[in-house]
Design a protein around this motif. Structure first.
Motif, PDB file in Angstrom:
ATOM      1  N   UNK A 184       0.816  -1.218   0.000  1.00 34.64           N
ATOM      2  CA  UNK A 184       0.000   0.000   0.000  1.00 34.64           C
ATOM      3  C   UNK A 184       0.850   1.270   0.000  1.00 34.64           C
ATOM      4  N   UNK A 185       1.971   1.258   0.730  1.00 35.31           N
ATOM      5  CA  UNK A 185       2.841   2.439   0.747  1.00 35.31           C
ATOM      6  C   UNK A 185       3.451   2.686  -0.631  1.00 35.31           C
ATOM      7  N   UNK A 186       3.856   1.616  -1.326  1.00 32.62           N
ATOM      8  CA  UNK A 186       4.396   1.760  -2.675  1.00 32.62           C
ATOM      9  C   UNK A 186       3.318   2.294  -3.617  1.00 32.62           C
ATOM     10  N   UNK A 187       2.120   1.757  -3.526  1.00 41.78           N
ATOM     11  CA  UNK A 187       1.033   2.225  -4.397  1.00 41.78           C
ATOM     12  C   UNK A 187       0.768   3.707  -4.180  1.00 41.78           C
ATOM     13  N   UNK A 188       0.744   4.123  -2.925  1.00 43.42           N
ATOM     14  CA  UNK A 188       0.500   5.538  -2.630  1.00 43.42           C
ATOM     15  C   UNK A 188       1.633   6.414  -3.158  1.00 43.42           C
ATOM     16  N   UNK A 189       2.874   5.932  -3.039  1.00 43.64           N
ATOM     17  CA  UNK A 189       4.029   6.720  -3.485  1.00 43.64           C
ATOM     18  C   UNK A 189       4.016   6.921  -4.992  1.00 43.64           C
ATOM     19  N   UNK A 190       3.705   5.870  -5.750  1.00 41.80           N
ATOM     20  CA  UNK A 190       3.709   6.007  -7.205  1.00 41.80           C
ATOM     21  C   UNK A 190       2.470   6.744  -7.699  1.00 41.80           C
ATOM     22  N   UNK A 191       1.378   6.641  -6.963  1.00 42.27           N
ATOM     23  CA  UNK A 191       0.209   7.462  -7.296  1.00 42.27           C
ATOM     24  C   UNK A 191       0.540   8.945  -7.137  1.00 42.27           C
ATOM     25  N   UNK A 192       1.332   9.270  -6.109  1.00 47.82           N
ATOM     26  CA  UNK A 192       1.758  10.658  -5.926  1.00 47.82           C
ATOM     27  C   UNK A 192       2.649  11.100  -7.077  1.00 47.82           C
ATOM     28  N   UNK A 193       3.581  10.236  -7.504  1.00 50.90           N
ATOM     29  CA  UNK A 193       4.419  10.570  -8.656  1.00 50.90           C
ATOM     30  C   UNK A 193       3.578  10.745  -9.917  1.00 50.90           C
ATOM     31  N   UNK A 194       2.542   9.934 -10.047  1.00 51.35           N
ATOM     32  CA  UNK A 194       1.652  10.058 -11.208  1.00 51.35           C
ATOM     33  C   UNK A 194       0.936  11.405 -11.205  1.00 51.35           C
ATOM     34  N   UNK A 195       0.442  11.812 -10.045  1.00 51.04           N
ATOM     35  CA  UNK A 195      -0.244  13.107  -9.957  1.00 51.04           C
ATOM     36  C   UNK A 195       0.704  14.253 -10.297  1.00 51.04           C
ATOM     37  N   UNK A 196       1.982  14.075 -10.033  1.00 52.67           N
ATOM     38  CA  UNK A 196       2.977  15.097 -10.345  1.00 52.67           C
ATOM     39  C   UNK A 196       3.462  15.026 -11.794  1.00 52.67           C
ATOM     40  N   UNK A 197       3.001  14.020 -12.540  1.00 53.41           N
ATOM     41  CA  UNK A 197       3.362  13.903 -13.945  1.00 53.41           C
ATOM     42  C   UNK A 197       4.628  13.115 -14.213  1.00 53.41           C
ATOM     43  N   UNK A 198       5.163  12.416 -13.192  1.00 51.67           N
ATOM     44  CA  UNK A 198       6.410  11.665 -13.356  1.00 51.67           C
ATOM     45  C   UNK A 198       6.186  10.175 -13.619  1.00 51.67           C
ATOM     46  N   UNK A 199       5.118   9.622 -13.092  1.00 54.02           N
ATOM     47  CA  UNK A 199       4.830   8.201 -13.269  1.00 54.02           C
ATOM     48  C   UNK A 199       3.691   8.045 -14.270  1.00 54.02           C
ATOM     49  N   UNK A 200       3.792   7.015 -15.101  1.00 54.58           N
ATOM     50  CA  UNK A 200       2.838   6.842 -16.191  1.00 54.58           C
ATOM     51  C   UNK A 200       2.444   5.381 -16.341  1.00 54.58           C
ATOM     52  N   UNK A 201       1.265   5.183 -16.903  1.00 55.30           N
ATOM     53  CA  UNK A 201       0.810   3.833 -17.241  1.00 55.30           C
ATOM     54  C   UNK A 201       0.448   3.793 -18.714  1.00 55.30           C
ATOM     55  N   UNK A 202       0.698   2.643 -19.318  1.00 50.71           N
ATOM     56  CA  UNK A 202       0.212   2.359 -20.667  1.00 50.71           C
ATOM     57  C   UNK A 202      -0.758   1.200 -20.531  1.00 50.71           C
ATOM     58  N   UNK A 203      -1.978   1.392 -21.043  1.00 53.43           N
ATOM     59  CA  UNK A 203      -3.045   0.423 -20.848  1.00 53.43           C
ATOM     60  C   UNK A 203      -3.438  -0.222 -22.169  1.00 53.43           C
ATOM     61  N   UNK A 204      -3.919  -1.455 -22.065  1.00 53.25           N
ATOM     62  CA  UNK A 204      -4.488  -2.175 -23.207  1.00 53.25           C
ATOM     63  C   UNK A 204      -5.964  -2.418 -22.903  1.00 53.25           C
ATOM     64  N   UNK A 205      -6.812  -1.982 -23.826  1.00 45.10           N
ATOM     65  CA  UNK A 205      -8.258  -2.099 -23.638  1.00 45.10           C
ATOM     66  C   UNK A 205      -8.875  -2.990 -24.704  1.00 45.10           C
ATOM     67  N   UNK A 206      -9.833  -3.780 -24.260  1.00 48.68           N
ATOM     68  CA  UNK A 206     -10.748  -4.481 -25.158  1.00 48.68           C
ATOM     69  C   UNK A 206     -12.096  -3.797 -24.977  1.00 48.68           C
ATOM     70  N   UNK A 207     -12.431  -2.885 -25.884  1.00 50.54           N
ATOM     71  CA  UNK A 207     -13.570  -2.000 -25.640  1.00 50.54           C
ATOM     72  C   UNK A 207     -13.210  -1.081 -24.495  1.00 50.54           C
ATOM     73  N   UNK A 208     -13.982  -1.161 -23.415  1.00 48.19           N
ATOM     74  CA  UNK A 208     -13.671  -0.361 -22.232  1.00 48.19           C
ATOM     75  C   UNK A 208     -13.163  -1.216 -21.093  1.00 48.19           C
ATOM     76  N   UNK A 209     -12.831  -2.464 -21.391  1.00 47.55           N
ATOM     77  CA  UNK A 209     -12.317  -3.371 -20.358  1.00 47.55           C
ATOM     78  C   UNK A 209     -10.800  -3.399 -20.414  1.00 47.55           C
ATOM     79  N   UNK A 210     -10.174  -3.206 -19.253  1.00 49.80           N
ATOM     80  CA  UNK A 210      -8.723  -3.201 -19.150  1.00 49.80           C
ATOM     81  C   UNK A 210      -8.216  -4.642 -19.174  1.00 49.80           C
ATOM     82  N   UNK A 211      -7.381  -4.980 -20.171  1.00 48.08           N
ATOM     83  CA  UNK A 211      -6.901  -6.353 -20.310  1.00 48.08           C
ATOM     84  C   UNK A 211      -5.390  -6.476 -20.114  1.00 48.08           C
TER      85      UNK A 211
END
Length: 249
Positions: free
Chosen positions: A120-147
């Motif tokens: 949970x601490x790691x998740x919170x830390x990287x979520x904070x980096x994401x809000x600051x624009x430093x951490x990013x995700x690339x997602x794959x979708x099937x329609x609107x479902x994350x796969x």
């Protein structure tokens, strides 16, 4: 034998020990303690260091030698999988579901591992980096479902990969190939994959001596642009385009 591991200062601005001081056994263990403050995390990545520890342990900081990396023009997909991609209706997006991606990575079972290092601490830390624009995700979708998806930290022209997941067969491979396709188009040559695994090697990852890795990231992290979300920059990319860009086998 008692290991002597440097204890980090509580000050998130404090420097890390040089990566060359990391232990040989366990490979790359450099320091312990400190916190996951965004400034400390960004300083760590700039110097080839990342946190990796389990719940109930102190924060452990690592810089293994050699380092595993992907060339952004060198992700390897099998001929069979590339044929599947050509017929697929899946889509690649970025920064549309960061929290969902990191949660799925934390929940994904790993061969030979019990529990998860994405605490949970790691998740919170990287979520904070994401809000600051430093951490990013690339997602794959099937329609609107994350796969599938992958997340990590971007500094300058360097991407430090953290973890990826599949909810459908091939989802993580498509996410990795999609990330590499985007970065290669932007002129970013490397993705840090941190620690060697047989699976990553089959996808084209390469071993790089730590000294060379540190020299590369020093160059690539220099002159970092203003951090910003990738959502609009990436838009929507059909995975079918990856069939012609990834290396075959």
């Amino acid at each position: 034998m008692t290991l002597r591991i440097p204890l980090l200062s509580p000050d998130p601005h404090a420097p890390f020990p040089p990566a060359a001081c990391a232990l040989r056994q366990p490979d790359g263990l450099l320091a312990m303690g400190g916190d996951l403050h965004p400034r400390r995390l960004l300083n760590a990545y700039r110097h080839g260091i990342f946190p990796w520890y389990s719940a109930g342990e102190p924060i452990l900081w690592w810089s293994p030698d050699p380092r595993l990396v992907f060339r952004t023009d060198g992700v390897r997909l099998s001929s069979r999988f590339r044929r599947t991609l050509r017929r697929s209706g899946w889509q690649i997006r970025a920064d549309t579901a960061f929290d969902a991606v990191i949660a799925a990575c934390a929940a994904s079972p790993r061969r030979g591992q019990h529990g998860t290092w994405i605490t949970p601490a790691m998740r919170a830390a990287y979520a904070a980096l994401h809000r600051l624009g430093h951490a990013h995700s690339v997602e794959v979708y099937d329609g609107e479902r994350l796969v599938g998806g992958i997340y990590g930290v971007a500094i300058g022209r360097m991407f430090f990969g953290e973890s990826m997941f599949s909810a459908e067969s091939g989802g993580s491979k498509a996410a990795l190939a999609g990330l590499a396709h985007l970065l290669h188009g932007w002129g970013w040559p490397l993705i840090d994959a941190q620690v060697e695994s047989p699976h990553l090697l089959t996808l084209g990852a390469q071993r790089m001596p730590r000294a060379r890795f540190l020299a590369e990231i020093d160059r690539l992290c220099a002159g970092a642009a203003e951090p910003a979300p990738w959502r609009d920059r990436v838009g929507v990319l059909p995975v079918s385009v990856l069939a012609g860009t990834a290396s075959g086998s």
